[in-house]
Design a protein around this motif. Sequence first.
Motif, short mmCIF file in Angstrom:
data_model
loop_
_atom_site.label_atom_id
_atom_site.label_comp_id
_atom_site.label_asym_id
_atom_site.label_seq_id
_atom_site.Cartn_x
_atom_site.Cartn_y
_atom_site.Cartn_z
N LYS A 1 94.98 -64.37 19.66
CA LYS A 1 95.25 -63.16 18.87
C LYS A 1 96.29 -63.51 17.81
N GLY A 2 95.79 -64.02 16.69
CA GLY A 2 96.67 -64.51 15.65
C GLY A 2 96.59 -63.71 14.37
N LEU A 3 96.88 -64.40 13.27
CA LEU A 3 96.95 -63.73 11.97
C LEU A 3 95.58 -63.21 11.53
N GLY A 4 94.51 -63.92 11.92
CA GLY A 4 93.17 -63.44 11.60
C GLY A 4 92.88 -62.10 12.23
N ASN A 5 93.26 -61.97 13.51
CA ASN A 5 93.10 -60.68 14.19
C ASN A 5 93.92 -59.59 13.52
N GLY A 6 95.15 -59.95 13.13
CA GLY A 6 96.00 -58.97 12.47
C GLY A 6 95.40 -58.48 11.17
N PHE A 7 94.86 -59.40 10.37
CA PHE A 7 94.27 -59.02 9.09
C PHE A 7 92.97 -58.22 9.30
N ALA A 8 92.18 -58.61 10.31
CA ALA A 8 90.95 -57.87 10.62
C ALA A 8 91.29 -56.43 11.02
N ASP A 9 92.27 -56.27 11.89
CA ASP A 9 92.68 -54.93 12.32
C ASP A 9 93.20 -54.12 11.14
N PHE A 10 93.90 -54.79 10.23
CA PHE A 10 94.45 -54.12 9.06
C PHE A 10 93.33 -53.57 8.18
N MET A 11 92.32 -54.40 7.89
CA MET A 11 91.23 -53.95 7.02
C MET A 11 90.45 -52.78 7.62
N SER A 12 90.35 -52.74 8.95
CA SER A 12 89.61 -51.66 9.59
C SER A 12 90.50 -50.46 9.92
N GLY A 13 91.81 -50.62 9.71
CA GLY A 13 92.76 -49.55 10.01
C GLY A 13 92.97 -48.62 8.82
N GLN A 14 93.89 -47.70 8.99
CA GLN A 14 94.09 -46.64 8.00
C GLN A 14 94.44 -47.17 6.61
N ILE A 15 95.40 -48.11 6.54
CA ILE A 15 95.83 -48.60 5.23
C ILE A 15 94.72 -49.42 4.57
N GLY A 16 94.11 -50.33 5.32
CA GLY A 16 93.06 -51.15 4.76
C GLY A 16 91.88 -50.33 4.28
N GLN A 17 91.51 -49.31 5.03
CA GLN A 17 90.41 -48.45 4.64
C GLN A 17 90.76 -47.64 3.39
N LEU A 18 92.04 -47.26 3.28
CA LEU A 18 92.48 -46.55 2.08
C LEU A 18 92.42 -47.46 0.85
N ILE A 19 92.72 -48.75 1.04
CA ILE A 19 92.62 -49.71 -0.06
C ILE A 19 91.17 -49.81 -0.53
N PHE A 20 90.23 -49.87 0.40
CA PHE A 20 88.82 -49.89 0.01
C PHE A 20 88.46 -48.63 -0.76
N ARG A 21 88.95 -47.52 -0.28
CA ARG A 21 88.64 -46.25 -0.95
C ARG A 21 89.20 -46.22 -2.38
N ARG A 22 90.45 -46.69 -2.53
CA ARG A 22 91.07 -46.68 -3.86
C ARG A 22 90.45 -47.70 -4.80
N ALA A 23 89.77 -48.69 -4.21
CA ALA A 23 89.03 -49.67 -5.03
C ALA A 23 87.64 -49.15 -5.37
N TYR A 24 87.34 -47.90 -4.97
CA TYR A 24 86.08 -47.22 -5.24
C TYR A 24 84.89 -47.83 -4.50
N LEU A 25 85.21 -48.45 -3.35
CA LEU A 25 84.18 -48.80 -2.38
C LEU A 25 84.13 -47.66 -1.35
N VAL A 26 83.21 -47.75 -0.41
CA VAL A 26 83.12 -46.73 0.63
C VAL A 26 83.60 -47.31 1.96
N PRO A 27 84.74 -46.85 2.48
CA PRO A 27 85.20 -47.34 3.78
C PRO A 27 84.26 -46.88 4.89
N THR A 28 84.06 -47.73 5.90
CA THR A 28 83.11 -47.39 6.96
C THR A 28 83.77 -47.13 8.30
N GLN A 29 85.07 -47.42 8.43
CA GLN A 29 85.73 -47.27 9.72
C GLN A 29 86.65 -46.06 9.80
N LYS A 30 86.94 -45.42 8.70
CA LYS A 30 87.73 -44.20 8.67
C LYS A 30 87.03 -43.20 7.76
#
Length: 310
Positions: A269-298
Amino acid sequence: MKGYRSFVFFTALVLSCVLFAGCESYQEKRAKLTDTEKRGRIIISADESFKPVVDAQVAVYESNNPGTTIAVQYKPEAECLKDLLNDSIRMIIATRKASPAEEKFLTDSLLVGPVQLTVARDAVAVIVHPGAPDSLFTMNELKAVLTGKFKKNLIPVFDGVQATSTVRFIVDSVLHDEALTPKAMAASTSEEVINYVATHPDAVGFIGVSWIGNKDDGNQLSFLKKVRIAQLESTDTEGSYVLPVQLNIYMKRYPMVRDLVYILKEKHKGLGNGFADFMSGQIGQLIFRRAYLVPTQKKFTLRPVQLRDE
């Protein structure tokens, strides 16, 4: 009997000391790892068509975790998928998950089962010269452009004509059993596709919408002054044409929608796991949304927005 009890007690005491001496605490074990969610450096490879949004994800993660470095190698998707077998590459970001055969090979060769998740959806945007007379296309017309059978001599331009996710999507989802015209042009990056289309009125470019769909990004606004985003016939209403905006991607009214997927191959459970959790979490999903993509996990509220094409 008393001597026997003393011997048993002494033996148990010695064994306990040996066992405790050999046991490390959780914190001690974590301290010996090359990386954790909060520190260290890893290398990942990502499809070049996702560069703007992946750069944003990495920047925010590293800012929130100052002891981390995520080095991203941007490549055509086929090269990213080859990195599944590269033990030094911790994660890849592409448009599809690993196949069952690839999963088995990973498990057998690297002794790690991949963790994979679709974290967002984007679209393949079609761009044309600002003075181009044609900016509305049905999928049949677009297929005619791609096969060289269109009524006008239009030249398709890609970020490479082989091994890229955009080309694979076009071949699999648009062309089917027909061949791409030999007139198709290859640029080395999505930005070069934009620059080529901006200076060639007969060019039709195909790029990921994350390169040109964010109206809050200064670079992307400058791109939109150089080219126009073409509208494609809606999947649900004949004669209605739509842009690759979030709502149309979410509803799949825009006909060229694809996934953004991470494939993680980490043995601890290293940095890769941390980054994966981040992208699927609230902040990462908001970044996708603000980039005008469609988040799928939130779930977020999506409102109709007109994408600027001038």
